[in-house]
Write a protein that holds these residues in place. Structure first.
Motif, PDB file in Angstrom:
ATOM      1  N   SER A  72       0.272  44.024  89.598  1.00  0.00           N
ATOM      2  CA  SER A  72      -1.185  44.034  89.421  1.00  0.00           C
ATOM      3  C   SER A  72      -1.793  42.704  89.837  1.00  0.00           C
ATOM      4  N   LEU A  73      -1.167  41.598  89.409  1.00  0.00           N
ATOM      5  CA  LEU A  73      -1.676  40.278  89.771  1.00  0.00           C
ATOM      6  C   LEU A  73      -1.641  40.078  91.274  1.00  0.00           C
ATOM      7  N   ALA A  74      -0.541  40.496  91.920  1.00  0.00           N
ATOM      8  CA  ALA A  74      -0.432  40.329  93.371  1.00  0.00           C
ATOM      9  C   ALA A  74      -1.497  41.137  94.101  1.00  0.00           C
ATOM     10  N   ILE A  75      -1.761  42.352  93.633  1.00  0.00           N
ATOM     11  CA  ILE A  75      -2.792  43.194  94.254  1.00  0.00           C
ATOM     12  C   ILE A  75      -4.158  42.526  94.150  1.00  0.00           C
ATOM     13  N   ILE A  76      -4.472  41.996  92.974  1.00  0.00           N
ATOM     14  CA  ILE A  76      -5.759  41.300  92.800  1.00  0.00           C
ATOM     15  C   ILE A  76      -5.800  40.034  93.649  1.00  0.00           C
ATOM     16  N   ALA A  77      -4.672  39.324  93.724  1.00  0.00           N
ATOM     17  CA  ALA A  77      -4.616  38.077  94.487  1.00  0.00           C
ATOM     18  C   ALA A  77      -4.858  38.311  95.973  1.00  0.00           C
ATOM     19  N   VAL A  78      -4.470  39.488  96.489  1.00  0.00           N
ATOM     20  CA  VAL A  78      -4.749  39.805  97.893  1.00  0.00           C
ATOM     21  C   VAL A  78      -6.254  39.810  98.132  1.00  0.00           C
ATOM     22  N   GLY A  79      -7.003  40.499  97.258  1.00  0.00           N
ATOM     23  CA  GLY A  79      -8.460  40.515  97.384  1.00  0.00           C
ATOM     24  C   GLY A  79      -9.074  39.148  97.172  1.00  0.00           C
ATOM     25  N   ALA A  80      -8.552  38.403  96.202  1.00  0.00           N
ATOM     26  CA  ALA A  80      -9.076  37.058  95.925  1.00  0.00           C
ATOM     27  C   ALA A  80      -8.889  36.150  97.132  1.00  0.00           C
ATOM     28  N   THR A  81      -7.742  36.270  97.802  1.00  0.00           N
ATOM     29  CA  THR A  81      -7.477  35.434  98.977  1.00  0.00           C
ATOM     30  C   THR A  81      -8.452  35.739 100.103  1.00  0.00           C
ATOM     31  N   PHE A 202      -2.623  42.749 107.538  1.00  0.00           N
ATOM     32  CA  PHE A 202      -3.116  43.300 108.796  1.00  0.00           C
ATOM     33  C   PHE A 202      -4.619  43.050 108.938  1.00  0.00           C
ATOM     34  N   LEU A 203      -5.386  43.306 107.881  1.00  0.00           N
ATOM     35  CA  LEU A 203      -6.837  43.107 107.941  1.00  0.00           C
ATOM     36  C   LEU A 203      -7.200  41.653 108.224  1.00  0.00           C
ATOM     37  N   LEU A 204      -6.486  40.748 107.564  1.00  0.00           N
ATOM     38  CA  LEU A 204      -6.857  39.340 107.673  1.00  0.00           C
ATOM     39  C   LEU A 204      -6.377  38.699 108.967  1.00  0.00           C
ATOM     40  N   LEU A 209     -12.619  41.758 111.231  1.00  0.00           N
ATOM     41  CA  LEU A 209     -13.034  41.358 109.881  1.00  0.00           C
ATOM     42  C   LEU A 209     -12.309  40.097 109.448  1.00  0.00           C
ATOM     43  N   GLY A 210     -10.998  40.054 109.665  1.00  0.00           N
ATOM     44  CA  GLY A 210     -10.229  38.878 109.271  1.00  0.00           C
ATOM     45  C   GLY A 210     -10.619  37.640 110.054  1.00  0.00           C
ATOM     46  N   ILE A 289      -2.040  36.171 103.129  1.00  0.00           N
ATOM     47  CA  ILE A 289      -1.724  37.183 102.129  1.00  0.00           C
ATOM     48  C   ILE A 289      -0.304  37.002 101.598  1.00  0.00           C
ATOM     49  N   VAL A 290       0.619  36.684 102.471  1.00  0.00           N
ATOM     50  CA  VAL A 290       1.997  36.461 102.037  1.00  0.00           C
ATOM     51  C   VAL A 290       2.046  35.328 101.019  1.00  0.00           C
ATOM     52  N   GLY A 291       1.274  34.278 101.288  1.00  0.00           N
ATOM     53  CA  GLY A 291       1.227  33.159 100.356  1.00  0.00           C
ATOM     54  C   GLY A 291       0.697  33.570  98.995  1.00  0.00           C
TER      55      GLY A 291
END
Length: 342
Positions: A72-81, A202-204, A209-210, A289-291
């Protein structure tokens, strides 16, 4: 007599400009690589230390448990990044998690929407909050910090109002599959985390967009003058952040098979911390995103290691706070050096 044009040139350089020293060239090549590998190095060191200190760390159940708990944290962190890359910030994600969970569960239990529509309702609630954040920040020019701090409070209050402050129970058995089921033997939360991480990467890194997000984070005015619709990009990024927080919310609700209006506490801090630890800059224009996923893993390992070593949960909060401060301090020092170099 030699003219200026005939002055010696070094390695294709300009006349009179000395070529960089071998040491400077080496630092220019190694520094970016070191920055990218730093989070992985931290994970490796933590794993080695925990492997030495406790025999329970490198067990299949513990490794899978860590991956499930960090999902859950990783999923949120993707959006936060993605938001941070564009020099924004989203503090509302923690209460969006709780709001999405109760919207989903209330839809199923009280309105009989069924599990699929109930899950979509929870994710959509997160996306709606992201849309509001994006519009307020991009169209009205409100500071992202204050705006998302406001929606943080609104969403938390809305979750409590919807449920009257009580947890929602009585969910069908199908609801718990998302948080407790498996796909080919792999827990569903881990599968979702990987899918979100690949999609975010991929998006970023591969889409307009990225590229626009990085440009806005570097210099929003220059991005606007180059033809980028800054407002539209910011709205899209905040919507993505909201949708992913909503996804994490229904995932959390499914794991405990109930809607908890206070779920998601501290996810805003931890998501931003994961992004920064993973190399995202709060100044904007940098982040991977990997980071972010590796940053989430570092925070999870800190918590898991503390539990295995019987370290107080109070000290866990202290350790996480120190790690965040050090990551931000490193980011500040790095940018000061970059400004001096230019």
């Amino acid at each position: 007599m030699k003219t200026t044009d005939e002055a010696p040139r070094l390695a294709g350089g300009s006349p009179g400009v000395p070529a960089p020293s071998p040491g400077a060239r080496w630092r220019a090549l190694v520094a970016p690589l070191g920055q990218q590998l730093a989070p992985f190095t931290i994970v490796f060191v933590i794993c080695v230390v925990l492997w030495i200190l406790t025999p329970h760390f490198l067990t299949t159940s513990n490794i899978l448990g860590n991956l499930v708990q960090m999902s859950s944290l990783a999923i949120i962190a993707v959006g936060a990044t993605m938001v941070i890359v564009a020099a924004g910030i989203d503090l509302s994600v923690s209460t969006v998690v709780g709001l999405a969970g109760v919207v989903s569960t209330v839809s199923i239990v009280e309105y009989g929407t069924g599990v699929p529509l109930g899950l979509l309702a929870g994710v959509a609630a997160g996306g709606l909050v992201g849309l509001v954040n994006g519009l307020l920040v991009s169209k009205l020019g409100l500071p992202a910090f204050i705006t998302t701090l406001g929606t943080l409070s609104v969403c938390g209050g809305a979750a409590l109002l919807i449920t009257d402050g009580k947890a929602v129970y009585g969910l069908p058995d199908g609801f718990k599959w998302l948080g407790n089921g498996t796909v080919l033997g792999i827990p569903v939360p881990i599968v979702l985390m990987l899918v979100v991480a690949f999609a975010g990467h991929f998006l970023l890194s591969r889409t307009t967009l990225g590229r626009a997000a990085y440009a806005i984070g570097g210099n929003p005015e220059t991005a606007r003058l180059s033809g980028i619709n800054v407002a539209a990009i910011l709205i899209a990024l905040y919507v993505i952040s909201g949708l992913l927080a909503g996804l994490a919310g229904i995932l959390e609700a499914s794991r405990v098979v109930s809607g908890q209006p206070t779920a998601g506490t501290n996810y805003n801090l931890n998501a931003i911390a994961a992004a920064v630890i993973g190399g995202a800059s709060l100044f904007g224009g940098e982040g991977r995103i990997v980071g972010a996923v590796v940053g989430a893993m570092i925070l999870q390992l800190i918590g898991n290691g503390s539990n295995l070593l019987n370290i107080s949960t109070f000290w866990q909060s202290v350790i996480v706070g120190v790690v965040v401060i050090l990551a931000v301090l490193y980011d500040q020092i790095r940018h000061r050096r970059a400004r001096k170099a230019t």
